[in-house]
Design a protein around this motif. Structure first.
Motif, PDB file in Angstrom:
ATOM      1  N   ALA A 258     -29.783 -23.692  11.304  1.00  6.09           N
ATOM      2  CA  ALA A 258     -29.101 -25.151  11.105  1.00  6.09           C
ATOM      3  C   ALA A 258     -30.262 -26.154  11.690  1.00  6.09           C
ATOM      4  CB  ALA A 258     -28.111 -25.113  12.010  1.00  6.09           C
TER       5      ALA A 258
ATOM      6  N   MET B 140     -31.477 -28.930  13.954  1.00  4.99           N
ATOM      7  CA  MET B 140     -31.181 -29.417  15.338  1.00  4.99           C
ATOM      8  C   MET B 140     -32.476 -30.065  15.999  1.00  4.99           C
ATOM      9  SD  MET B 140     -30.028 -25.489  16.927  1.00  4.99           S
ATOM     10  CE  MET B 140     -30.929 -24.513  16.181  1.00  4.99           C
TER      11      MET B 140
ATOM     12  N   MET C 257     -32.739 -33.558  11.831  1.00  6.26           N
ATOM     13  CA  MET C 257     -32.222 -34.692  11.352  1.00  6.26           C
ATOM     14  C   MET C 257     -33.488 -35.894  11.286  1.00  6.26           C
ATOM     15  SD  MET C 257     -28.972 -37.213  11.705  1.00  6.26           S
ATOM     16  CE  MET C 257     -29.576 -37.969  12.957  1.00  6.26           C
TER      17      MET C 257
ATOM     18  N   ASN D 150     -27.110 -35.788   6.342  1.00  6.63           N
ATOM     19  CA  ASN D 150     -26.156 -35.408   7.563  1.00  6.63           C
ATOM     20  C   ASN D 150     -24.994 -36.367   7.681  1.00  6.63           C
ATOM     21  OD1 ASN D 150     -25.111 -35.569  10.181  1.00  6.63           O
ATOM     22  ND2 ASN D 150     -26.891 -34.696  10.964  1.00  6.63           N
TER      23      ASN D 150
ATOM     24  N   HIS E 277     -19.872 -27.358   8.881  1.00  2.00           N
ATOM     25  CA  HIS E 277     -19.800 -27.318  10.087  1.00  2.00           C
ATOM     26  C   HIS E 277     -18.228 -27.205  10.443  1.00  2.00           C
ATOM     27  CE1 HIS E 277     -20.683 -28.327  14.821  1.00  2.00           C
ATOM     28  NE2 HIS E 277     -19.872 -27.305  14.761  1.00  2.00           N
TER      29      HIS E 277
ATOM     30  N   ARG F 255     -19.491 -29.633  19.767  1.00  4.04           N
ATOM     31  CA  ARG F 255     -19.852 -28.564  19.121  1.00  4.04           C
ATOM     32  C   ARG F 255     -18.887 -27.377  19.793  1.00  4.04           C
ATOM     33  NH1 ARG F 255     -25.477 -29.804  20.994  1.00  4.04           N
ATOM     34  NH2 ARG F 255     -26.067 -31.827  19.247  1.00  4.04           N
TER      35      ARG F 255
ATOM     36  N   GLY G 196     -21.043 -22.863  12.363  1.00  4.00           N
ATOM     37  CA  GLY G 196     -20.295 -23.252  13.656  1.00  4.00           C
ATOM     38  C   GLY G 196     -19.873 -21.741  14.405  1.00  4.00           C
TER      39      GLY G 196
ATOM     40  N   MET H 169     -24.851 -20.596   8.047  1.00  6.41           N
ATOM     41  CA  MET H 169     -25.861 -21.418   8.909  1.00  6.41           C
ATOM     42  C   MET H 169     -25.638 -21.224  10.537  1.00  6.41           C
ATOM     43  SD  MET H 169     -26.436 -25.581   8.829  1.00  6.41           S
ATOM     44  CE  MET H 169     -27.790 -25.794   7.677  1.00  6.41           C
ATOM     45  N   VAL H 170     -27.060 -21.074  11.231  1.00 10.69           N
ATOM     46  CA  VAL H 170     -26.703 -20.533  12.532  1.00 10.69           C
ATOM     47  C   VAL H 170     -27.769 -21.364  13.228  1.00 10.69           C
ATOM     48  CG1 VAL H 170     -27.024 -18.575  14.113  1.00 10.69           C
ATOM     49  CG2 VAL H 170     -26.350 -18.022  11.839  1.00 10.69           C
ATOM     50  N   GLY H 171     -27.035 -21.867  14.408  1.00 12.57           N
ATOM     51  CA  GLY H 171     -27.881 -23.010  15.171  1.00 12.57           C
ATOM     52  C   GLY H 171     -28.041 -22.389  16.614  1.00 12.57           C
ATOM     53  N   ARG H 172     -27.139 -22.599  17.606  1.00 11.91           N
ATOM     54  CA  ARG H 172     -27.532 -22.183  18.749  1.00 11.91           C
ATOM     55  C   ARG H 172     -28.044 -20.963  19.235  1.00 11.91           C
ATOM     56  NH1 ARG H 172     -22.228 -25.070  20.657  1.00 11.91           N
ATOM     57  NH2 ARG H 172     -21.903 -24.379  18.601  1.00 11.91           N
TER      58      ARG H 172
ATOM     59  N   LYS I  59     -31.504 -21.293  18.542  1.00 12.94           N
ATOM     60  CA  LYS I  59     -32.131 -22.138  19.504  1.00 12.94           C
ATOM     61  C   LYS I  59     -32.557 -21.437  20.621  1.00 12.94           C
ATOM     62  CE  LYS I  59     -30.274 -26.039  22.217  1.00 12.94           C
ATOM     63  NZ  LYS I  59     -29.765 -25.182  23.393  1.00 12.94           N
TER      64      LYS I  59
HETATM   65  C1  LIG Z   1     -29.583 -29.458  20.160  1.00 13.04           C
HETATM   66  C2  LIG Z   1     -28.935 -29.542  19.019  1.00 13.04           C
HETATM   67  C3  LIG Z   1     -29.199 -30.517  17.905  1.00 13.04           C
HETATM   68  C4  LIG Z   1     -28.691 -30.824  16.482  1.00 13.04           C
HETATM   69  N1  LIG Z   1     -29.125 -31.615  15.758  1.00 13.04           N
HETATM   70  C5  LIG Z   1     -28.722 -31.407  14.555  1.00 13.04           C
HETATM   71  C6  LIG Z   1     -29.172 -32.368  13.551  1.00 13.04           C
HETATM   72  O1  LIG Z   1     -30.205 -33.122  13.742  1.00 13.04           O
HETATM   73  N2  LIG Z   1     -28.648 -32.191  12.359  1.00 13.04           N
HETATM   74  C7  LIG Z   1     -27.653 -31.596  12.095  1.00 13.04           C
HETATM   75  O2  LIG Z   1     -26.853 -31.645  10.913  1.00 13.04           O
HETATM   76  N3  LIG Z   1     -26.758 -30.942  13.084  1.00 13.04           N
HETATM   77  C8  LIG Z   1     -27.339 -30.773  14.206  1.00 13.04           C
HETATM   78  N4  LIG Z   1     -26.976 -30.101  15.389  1.00 13.04           N
HETATM   79  C9  LIG Z   1     -25.700 -29.223  15.103  1.00 13.04           C
HETATM   80  C10 LIG Z   1     -26.069 -27.909  14.300  1.00 13.04           C
HETATM   81  O3  LIG Z   1     -26.757 -28.168  13.039  1.00 13.04           O
HETATM   82  C11 LIG Z   1     -24.777 -26.995  14.035  1.00 13.04           C
HETATM   83  O4  LIG Z   1     -23.986 -27.572  12.965  1.00 13.04           O
HETATM   84  C12 LIG Z   1     -23.972 -26.720  15.483  1.00 13.04           C
HETATM   85  O5  LIG Z   1     -24.731 -26.548  16.358  1.00 13.04           O
HETATM   86  C13 LIG Z   1     -22.927 -25.419  15.029  1.00 13.04           C
HETATM   87  O6  LIG Z   1     -23.644 -24.489  14.878  1.00 13.04           O
HETATM   88  P1  LIG Z   1     -23.928 -23.319  15.806  1.00 13.04           P
HETATM   89  O7  LIG Z   1     -22.512 -22.918  16.494  1.00 13.04           O
HETATM   90  O8  LIG Z   1     -24.354 -22.248  15.178  1.00 13.04           O
HETATM   91  O9  LIG Z   1     -24.886 -23.638  17.075  1.00 13.04           O
HETATM   92  C14 LIG Z   1     -27.505 -29.944  16.472  1.00 13.04           C
HETATM   93  C15 LIG Z   1     -27.072 -28.796  17.465  1.00 13.04           C
HETATM   94  C16 LIG Z   1     -27.739 -28.680  18.582  1.00 13.04           C
HETATM   95  C17 LIG Z   1     -27.349 -27.629  19.351  1.00 13.04           C
END
Ligand SMILES: Cc1cc2nc3c(=O)[nH]c(=O)nc-3n(C[C@H](O)[C@H](O)[C@H](O)COP(=O)(O)O)c2cc1C
Length: 324
Positions: free
Chosen positions: A12, A14, A39, A93, A166, A181, A207, A226-229, A232
């Motif tokens: 994802a 971030m 973004m 976004n 998300h 989130r 999400g 799509m995997v974020g945290r 991270k």
């Molecule tokens: C530190 C951080 C920064 C983020 N920045 C963005 C971003 O720039 N653009 C975006 O679309 N989502 C952003 N997100 C949201 C993530 O892309 C994602 O949608 C959200 O964390 C849920 O996914 P997860 O549960 O796998 O973390 C951010 C999330 C985190 C934790």
């Protein structure tokens, strides 16, 4: 020409994390994952003197450039920049709930105006690059499937092929981006319903995917995850993705990872803070016992900008700890 690329496993976007440096590390750890930039507001993308450092793409494809904006002329220019920097995709976004982003009239607040989002996507579309969207399910505290379907219906008129969802609402006032989130409930079910309703669009679910087991399960039900945290907090999870998700060769953690990473970051020292250059790699200590001595020595070296000594120490660390 647009290439056909797998979006089965996406990292994802971030802000503050998916920098060019982090993406370099992610790519070293996984050849197959689909990567995203942070973004970047269209104005920064177009006017920043620091653009090279913000969006550098050192052959880390497949990779998407995510932008935030709603000014049509800026979005057209942004697409061209994404092409010039060899990105495979430009992504709009429509999911960020922060106050600053709302003030700039982009991010999640755009979900209020589906026609404007459609116009934005149409402005960004171009034969040379895939144009995609990342959105939420809706706005506010109540989940409302009809709202989501009407929104996607309008966007579908652009001929868009990929939408990242998300799978929770955005709450635009009263809670922080971070709370946005976790507090709004997840509904993968809405994404499943929308996927059935719009079979020509591929929906990638995002999400709350907090393990590769969960990712593997959801990949069977959706067009990708799509995997974020999870990434991270510990990017080194990516070393298992090629083998587990794509049935390709496992990536081993050895000194070549460190050497390749430093080859990329060393020429950037002086142009970027040493912390921003190194922070993605320093997650290598995540849950490795007895790494405190290494961490404190690296802190000292960082203060003195001793990048070669840091590289040597990290090579010693991977060789000693046998992390694979
Ligand atoms: C530190 C951080 C920064 C983020 N920045 C963005 C971003 O720039 N653009 C975006 O679309 N989502 C952003 N997100 C949201 C993530 O892309 C994602 O949608 C959200 O964390 C849920 O996914 P997860 O549960 O796998 O973390 C951010 C999330 C985190 C934790």
């Amino acid at each position: 020409m647009k290439k056909e690329i797998s979006r089965k496993f996406c990292v994802a976007p971030m802000m503050g994390y998916t920098t060019p440096y982090a993406r370099k590390l992610y790519r070293i750890l996984s050849n197959k994952s689909f990567l995203f930039s942070e973004m970047i507001a269209t104005k920064s993308l177009i006017y920043s003197k620091n653009r090279e450092n913000i969006i550098d793409n050192d052959c880390d494809n497949p990779v998407a450039l995510q932008v935030g904006g709603s000014e049509i002329d800026e979005l057209i220019k942004s697409s061209q920049i994404a092409i010039d920097y060899n990105y495979d995709e430009i992504n709009l976004n429509v999911g960020c709930p922060s106050k600053a982003v709302q003030k700039g009239s982009f991010g999640a607040c755009l979900m209020k105006d589906k026609l404007l989002v459609r116009n934005c996507i149409e402005a960004m579309q171009n034969d040379k690059i895939e144009t995609t969207l990342k959105c939420r399910l809706g706005l506010g505290k109540e989940l409302n499937y009809e709202f989501f379907e009407e929104f996607i219906d309008e966007i579908s008129k652009t001929g868009i092929r990929f939408i990242y969802v998300h799978a929770r609402n955005a709450i635009l006032s009263g809670i922080s981006p971070q709370a946005n989130r976790t507090i709004p409930p997840l509904s993968y079910d809405f994404v499943k319903r929308i996927k059935n309703k719009f079979p020509d669009i591929k929906f990638i679910v995002n999400g709350g995917i907090d393990s590769l087991d969960k990712a593997e399960k959801l990949i069977k039900e959706f067009d990708g995850v799509m995997v974020g945290r999870l990434i991270k907090n510990n990017p080194f999870i990516l070393k298992d993705v090629d083998e587990r998700i794509f049935k390709e060769k496992k990536i081993l953690i050895d000194e070549t990872i460190i050497i390749n990473y430093f080859k990329y970051i060393k020429p950037k020292l002086g142009l970027e803070s040493i912390f921003r250059l190194l922070s993605p790699l320093l997650n290598i200590f995540f849950s490795v016992p007895h790494s405190k001595v290494y961490k404190s020595q690296i802190n000292v070296y960082m203060k003195n900008q001793k990048i070669n000594l840091i590289e040597k120490l990290l090579i010693k660390f991977v060789n000693e700890k046998k992390l694979s």
